[in-house]
Design an enzyme around this catalytic site. Sequence first.
Site, PDB file in Angstrom:
ATOM      1  N   ARG A   1     -57.954  34.803  -2.759  1.00 57.50           N
ATOM      2  CA  ARG A   1     -57.052  35.873  -3.380  1.00 57.50           C
ATOM      3  C   ARG A   1     -57.137  37.352  -3.134  1.00 57.50           C
ATOM      4  NH1 ARG A   1     -58.662  32.955  -8.742  1.00 57.50           N
ATOM      5  NH2 ARG A   1     -60.590  33.483  -7.623  1.00 57.50           N
TER       6      ARG A   1
ATOM      7  N   LYS B   1     -72.459  23.023 -15.658  1.00 58.14           N
ATOM      8  CA  LYS B   1     -71.214  23.882 -16.413  1.00 58.14           C
ATOM      9  C   LYS B   1     -70.838  23.045 -17.599  1.00 58.14           C
ATOM     10  CE  LYS B   1     -69.017  26.685 -12.757  1.00 58.14           C
ATOM     11  NZ  LYS B   1     -67.693  27.064 -12.106  1.00 58.14           N
TER      12      LYS B   1
ATOM     13  N   SER C   1     -58.456  30.147 -12.838  1.00 57.39           N
ATOM     14  CA  SER C   1     -58.713  29.304 -14.101  1.00 57.39           C
ATOM     15  C   SER C   1     -59.552  30.124 -15.233  1.00 57.39           C
ATOM     16  CB  SER C   1     -59.516  28.185 -13.523  1.00 57.39           C
ATOM     17  OG  SER C   1     -58.864  27.532 -12.596  1.00 57.39           O
TER      18      SER C   1
ATOM     19  N   HIS D   1     -53.406  27.413  -7.486  1.00 55.72           N
ATOM     20  CA  HIS D   1     -53.960  26.070  -6.820  1.00 55.72           C
ATOM     21  C   HIS D   1     -52.771  25.473  -6.038  1.00 55.72           C
ATOM     22  CE1 HIS D   1     -57.518  26.407  -9.768  1.00 55.72           C
ATOM     23  NE2 HIS D   1     -58.100  26.335  -8.503  1.00 55.72           N
TER      24      HIS D   1
END
Length: 162
Positions: free
Chosen positions: A94, A41, A132, A17
């Site tokens: 990514r 979440k 993460s 990040h």
Amino acid sequence: MRRAIYPGSFDPVTNGHLDIIQRGCKLFDEIIIAVLVNPDKTPFFSVEERCEMLTEVLKELDRGDCTLTVESFAGLLVQYAADRQAHAIVRGIRAISDYEYELQMALMNRRLQPRLETVFMMPAEEYSYVSSRLVKEVFQLGAPIKDLVPALVEQRMREKSS
Ligand code: PNS
């Protein structure tokens, strides 16, 4: 004055990040790092903890003339971006596997707010596998996460688990 929003969960912020933010600083005058409040979440860190860690680690970042702000947001991203008068959304990609989800979101956001552009940026290769989710998984299984997250984040993760 070009303002971008870099939205995400940042649970926790990774070196990937930070790499994206640093690259974004070359393109924008201001980047608002926007931490999503997601009641669906169960996060590792609270939104407040994530914002505090981001604010702290960004102090070390080479930002040039770019202003970096950390905020939390809830609800529709395009509405939040309009409220902040942002020109663009920044997202990191990514691998090809990220692309499909990111394309869907970018096109939906474009449909909802045609003037808002999504800018995809690629992190340095060394972070191309860092997420993460995986950081949390390997940490919880006892593996080292040095060089994947800032030292402060690693320390906070240890504190949480002790
Ligand atoms: O780091 P993440 O979890 O991949 O970030 C996802 C995020 C925050 C960018 C996305 O979930 C989002 O924009 N949420 C806000 C709600 C919204 O606008 N949803 C429609 C997206 S097309």
